[in-house]
Motif scaffolding. Structure first.
Motif, PDB file in Angstrom:
ATOM      1  N   GLU A  39       1.234  -0.846  -0.144  1.00 27.91           N
ATOM      2  CA  GLU A  39       0.155   0.231  -0.031  1.00 27.91           C
ATOM      3  C   GLU A  39       0.977   1.164  -0.160  1.00 27.91           C
ATOM      4  O   GLU A  39      -0.241   2.371  -0.533  1.00 27.91           O
ATOM      5  N   HIS A  40       1.591   1.381   0.250  1.00 32.29           N
ATOM      6  CA  HIS A  40       3.161   2.568   0.743  1.00 32.29           C
ATOM      7  C   HIS A  40       4.207   2.433  -0.777  1.00 32.29           C
ATOM      8  O   HIS A  40       5.298   3.181  -0.130  1.00 32.29           O
ATOM      9  N   THR A  41       4.154   1.824  -1.726  1.00 34.57           N
ATOM     10  CA  THR A  41       4.952   1.738  -2.726  1.00 34.57           C
ATOM     11  C   THR A  41       3.941   1.773  -3.570  1.00 34.57           C
ATOM     12  O   THR A  41       3.230   1.888  -3.869  1.00 34.57           O
ATOM     13  N   GLN A  44       1.557  -0.300  -6.328  1.00 38.21           N
ATOM     14  CA  GLN A  44       0.230  -0.101  -5.275  1.00 38.21           C
ATOM     15  C   GLN A  44      -0.795   0.184  -6.426  1.00 38.21           C
ATOM     16  O   GLN A  44      -2.181  -0.872  -6.676  1.00 38.21           O
TER      17      GLN A  44
END
Length: 150
Positions: A39-41, A44
């Motif tokens: 979710e934080h790359t 996503q």
């Protein structure tokens, strides 16, 4: 291309099986590797795209049977294997399913697939180029059609 025509069925089948196993398992482990922080790359978008959602629905509908069934489809094999990894499907469930799927895939491509390749090679290079162009045009038209519907 004589080596291609002269390849014994067993060798061709084994090669295709190992190729499918390498690709499917690599995809599964990549899926497991990116699952924790995706979710934080920048990846996503891959897990929210239409192919991944289609693969996810396929897995939800068929469960562990989605893995071998995906090898009889076109377009979602990689997404199904990655989805199994992202969902952290247990390896003890995944491995038997992927082995069955790879056996199915190797059977299809070492029989029907190779017959198509042999027939295509027998036609000559000009027909291969023409076929590739038709395939390219059809693919581009399909992509354009799908983007318009989205």
């Amino acid at each position: 291309m004589a080596w291609l025509r002269d390849a014994p069925f067993g060798w061709a089948f084994a090669f295709l099986f190992l190729l499918a196993m390498a690709r499917a398992n690599t995809t599964y482990w990549i899926g497991r590797g990116i699952a924790a922080g995706v979710e934080h790359t920048r990846f996503q978008h891959v897990l929210t795209g239409p192919i991944y959602r289609r693969a996810e629905r396929f897995i939800q509908r068929w469960g562990v049977f989605a893995i071998p069934l995906s090898f009889m489809t076109v377009g979602i094999q990689t997404a199904v294997n990655a989805s199994a990894g992202v969902a952290r499907m247990p390896v003890l469930r995944y491995l038997p399913a992927v082995i069955v799927g790879c056996l199915i895939w190797a059977t299809i491509y070492s029989t029907v697939g190779m017959a198509v390749i042999y027939a295509w090679l027998a036609l000559g290079w000009q027909w291969i180029v023409a076929g590739a162009l038709v395939l390219l045009i059809a693919t581009l038209a399909w992509i354009r059609y799908r983007r318009r519907d989205s």
